[in-house]
Scaffold this active site. Structure first.
Site, PDB file in Angstrom:
ATOM      1  N   ASN A 166       1.024  -1.371   0.122  1.00  0.00           N
ATOM      2  CA  ASN A 166      -0.043  -0.178  -0.583  1.00  0.00           C
ATOM      3  C   ASN A 166       0.893   1.544   0.030  1.00  0.00           C
ATOM      4  O   ASN A 166       0.283   2.239  -0.214  1.00  0.00           O
ATOM      5  CB  ASN A 166      -0.982   0.239   1.032  1.00  0.00           C
ATOM      6  CG  ASN A 166      -0.183  -0.470   2.999  1.00  0.00           C
ATOM      7  OD1 ASN A 166       0.529  -1.505   2.779  1.00  0.00           O
ATOM      8  ND2 ASN A 166      -0.615   0.355   3.236  1.00  0.00           N
ATOM      9  N   GLN A 196      -4.718  -3.629  -1.620  1.00  0.00           N
ATOM     10  CA  GLN A 196      -4.732  -3.154  -3.314  1.00  0.00           C
ATOM     11  C   GLN A 196      -4.427  -3.032  -4.603  1.00  0.00           C
ATOM     12  O   GLN A 196      -3.727  -2.617  -6.044  1.00  0.00           O
ATOM     13  CB  GLN A 196      -2.845  -1.887  -2.292  1.00  0.00           C
ATOM     14  CG  GLN A 196      -2.831  -1.331  -1.216  1.00  0.00           C
ATOM     15  CD  GLN A 196      -3.894  -0.228  -1.151  1.00  0.00           C
ATOM     16  OE1 GLN A 196      -4.084   0.476  -2.192  1.00  0.00           O
ATOM     17  NE2 GLN A 196      -3.936   0.806  -0.370  1.00  0.00           N
ATOM     18  N   SER A 216     -11.105  -4.860  -0.314  1.00  0.00           N
ATOM     19  CA  SER A 216     -11.555  -3.741   0.495  1.00  0.00           C
ATOM     20  C   SER A 216     -12.710  -3.411  -0.387  1.00  0.00           C
ATOM     21  O   SER A 216     -12.222  -3.123  -1.745  1.00  0.00           O
ATOM     22  CB  SER A 216     -10.836  -3.093   1.832  1.00  0.00           C
ATOM     23  OG  SER A 216     -11.043  -1.794   1.653  1.00  0.00           O
ATOM     24  N   GLY A 217     -14.086  -2.439   0.412  1.00  0.00           N
ATOM     25  CA  GLY A 217     -14.431  -1.939  -1.282  1.00  0.00           C
ATOM     26  C   GLY A 217     -13.814  -0.410  -0.394  1.00  0.00           C
ATOM     27  O   GLY A 217     -13.661  -0.628  -2.319  1.00  0.00           O
ATOM     28  N   CYS A 340      -2.624   5.070   7.323  1.00  0.00           N
ATOM     29  CA  CYS A 340      -3.358   4.202   8.552  1.00  0.00           C
ATOM     30  C   CYS A 340      -2.114   4.163   9.238  1.00  0.00           C
ATOM     31  O   CYS A 340      -2.179   3.626  10.785  1.00  0.00           O
ATOM     32  CB  CYS A 340      -3.811   2.444   7.828  1.00  0.00           C
ATOM     33  SG  CYS A 340      -4.427   2.518   6.470  1.00  0.00           S
TER      34      CYS A 340
HETATM   35  N1  PMP Z   1      -4.993  -3.930   3.751  1.00  0.00           N
HETATM   36  C1  PMP Z   1      -4.525  -3.361   2.890  1.00  0.00           C
HETATM   37  C2  PMP Z   1      -2.793  -3.472   2.175  1.00  0.00           C
HETATM   38  C3  PMP Z   1      -4.566  -1.587   3.381  1.00  0.00           C
HETATM   39  O1  PMP Z   1      -3.997  -0.849   2.503  1.00  0.00           O
HETATM   40  C4  PMP Z   1      -5.918  -1.150   3.729  1.00  0.00           C
HETATM   41  C5  PMP Z   1      -6.205  -0.220   3.954  1.00  0.00           C
HETATM   42  N2  PMP Z   1      -5.016   1.076   4.301  1.00  0.00           N
HETATM   43  C6  PMP Z   1      -5.773  -2.106   4.633  1.00  0.00           C
HETATM   44  C7  PMP Z   1      -5.313  -3.137   4.545  1.00  0.00           C
HETATM   45  C8  PMP Z   1      -7.249  -2.126   5.824  1.00  0.00           C
HETATM   46  O2  PMP Z   1      -8.629  -2.053   5.168  1.00  0.00           O
HETATM   47  P1  PMP Z   1      -9.822  -1.109   5.567  1.00  0.00           P
HETATM   48  O3  PMP Z   1      -9.348  -0.064   5.376  1.00  0.00           O
HETATM   49  O4  PMP Z   1     -11.166  -2.267   4.227  1.00  0.00           O
HETATM   50  O5  PMP Z   1     -10.589  -1.976   6.636  1.00  0.00           O
END
Ligand code: PMP
Length: 394
Positions: A166, A196, A216-217, A340
């Site tokens: 990501n 991603q 993920s949506g 994140c």
């Molecule tokens: N895995 C990866 C590689 C991500 O980039 C993200 C979102 N930043 C997530 C998991 C978490 O996804 P969600 O926001 O749908 O919980």
């Protein structure tokens, strides 16, 4: 001009001039997704568990959505579980997978670049006595499938590896890892965080035969709060939640039909347009990269063979947040490393062996299908202004 007309005009202008280059954090919901969600909120608002016609109508929407995701992955609809997002999918795969298969060993092998929603459950398991082995990229910045396979032994219960990173857009060799791990230990579970890459790159179960795949949506133009988990037939896991028995008890709680419908519509749009969007990203990427390479203070942190919708760069001497807020003043939105992991030094860039100064000055640009060359021109011009005017740190 009447005041409300004037305000409307200003709002439209703002939307027009906004340059959003943070699509790996989240995306604007696409029109087909909005339409599908709204129709479920206003017309098909039954509970899928209700026995009457409206319940059946809602249930059909969920069933069709599972088929759409299954078609995208090349699997059966019964392999798809809807969740609240990839954080839940990752937690379910890691904690639920281990809870049902703990007899198979205490070692878990993972890439040193996973998202917090994989890292944290793994840390939790480390606290319970599991041995977590992190595989790091080699000197050239690439992961070798062999390093994962070598780390797997007869005591390895799970391998967790993301598909696309990501922060940098690096593509990890998941297909080779899966093939090698399956040969070495048939009992080892394999979890792929495909957040991603899903909907943007080809990803088929025929070549990525994992036990769990997280999606993920909101990274692909659906609303936030919806995700999915692919579970291979026969793979055992313990659900995280207990309740009303929905989704065969594997993920209970009334299904969010509007979000599920919105997710399905977005997946359809992405799958139908994948090759067109891919070509568009490649053009944008090469264009942006060529412009960035002309700027002496900029270095590129993304690998040459990564995805073409994520570009990570560092601006010498200007901390990420300073540049981010400078760009924001012009309605240009980018990310400082991973959105994140606010505040913490990126473990992903650290694992690439980059200097602290390069990590602390990293910015991530990520495209969507609506990104234009003009957006990139404006971004580059403003970046240059920032480099000239911001106070440099050492
Ligand atoms: N895995 C990866 C590689 C991500 O980039 C993200 C979102 N930043 C997530 C998991 C978490 O996804 P969600 O926001 O749908 O919980």
């Amino acid at each position: 001009m009447a005041r409300h007309n004037f305000l409307f005009f200003i709002t439209i202008l703002e939307v027009w001039t906004l340059i959003y280059l943070d699509n790996s954090s989240t995306t604007k919901v696409c029109k087909p997704s909005i339409d599908a969600s709204v129709a479920c909120m206003s017309q098909h608002f039954g509970n899928p568990s209700s026995l009457h016609k409206m319940g059946l109508d809602a249930e059909n929407i969920v069933t069709e959505a599972k088929k759409t995701l299954a078609k995208a992955l090349g699997c059966d609809a019964s392999n798809i579980l809807f969740t609240s997002g990839a954080t839940e999918s990752n937690n379910t795969a890691v904690l639920g997978g281990i809870a049902a298969n703990w007899r198979n060993g205490e070692r878990i092998v993972t890439s040193g670049q996973e998202h917090a929603s994989v890292v944290e459950p793994l840390e939790h398991l480390r606290g319970q006595g599991y041995e977590i082995i992190s595989v790091h990229p080699r000197e050239d910045g690439h992961f070798s499938a062999d390093d994962f396979i070598d780390a797997v032994d007869e005591n390895t219960v799970m391998v967790c590896c993301m598909f696309v990173n990501n922060e940098t857009g690096a593509i990890l060799p998941v297909s080779q890892i899966i093939k090698g791990v399956r040969k070495k230990n048939k009992k080892t579970l394999i979890h792929i965080d495909a957040v991603q890459g899903f909907g943007k790159l080809p990803l088929k179960i025929s070549t990525v035969d994992a036990d769990f795949i997280s999606m993920s949506g909101h990274k692909i133009y659906a609303p936030k709060g919806i995700g999915a988990l692919y579970i291979k037939k026969g793979t055992k896991f313990k659900p995280l939640l207990f309740g009303g028995g929905q989704q065969l008890g594997q993920r209970v709680g009334t299904e969010s039909v509007p979000l599920i419908a919105g997710f399905s519509a977005a997946v359809s749009m992405c799958m139908e347009n994948m090759s067109r969007y891919t070509a568009h990203y490649a053009e944008l990427y090469e264009y942006l990269k060529s412009k960035l390479l002309e700027i002496p203070d900029v270095s590129i942190n993304s690998p040459d063979d990564g995805v073409k919708y994520i570009l990570n760069l560092s601006v010498k001497g200007i901390r990420s947040e300073i540049m981010l807020h400078f760009l924001e003043q012009e309605e240009i939105y980018v990310s400082s490393g991973s959105a994140c992991s606010k505040g913490a030094r990126s473990h992903v860039l650290s694992s690439l062996g980059l200097s602290e100064q390069r990590i602390d000055t990293a910015i991530r640009i990520s495209f969507c299908y609506e990104t234009t060359q003009n957006d990139l021109d404006v971004f580059v011009a403003r970046l240059k202004q920032g480099i000239d005017s911001l106070i440099k740190t050492k």
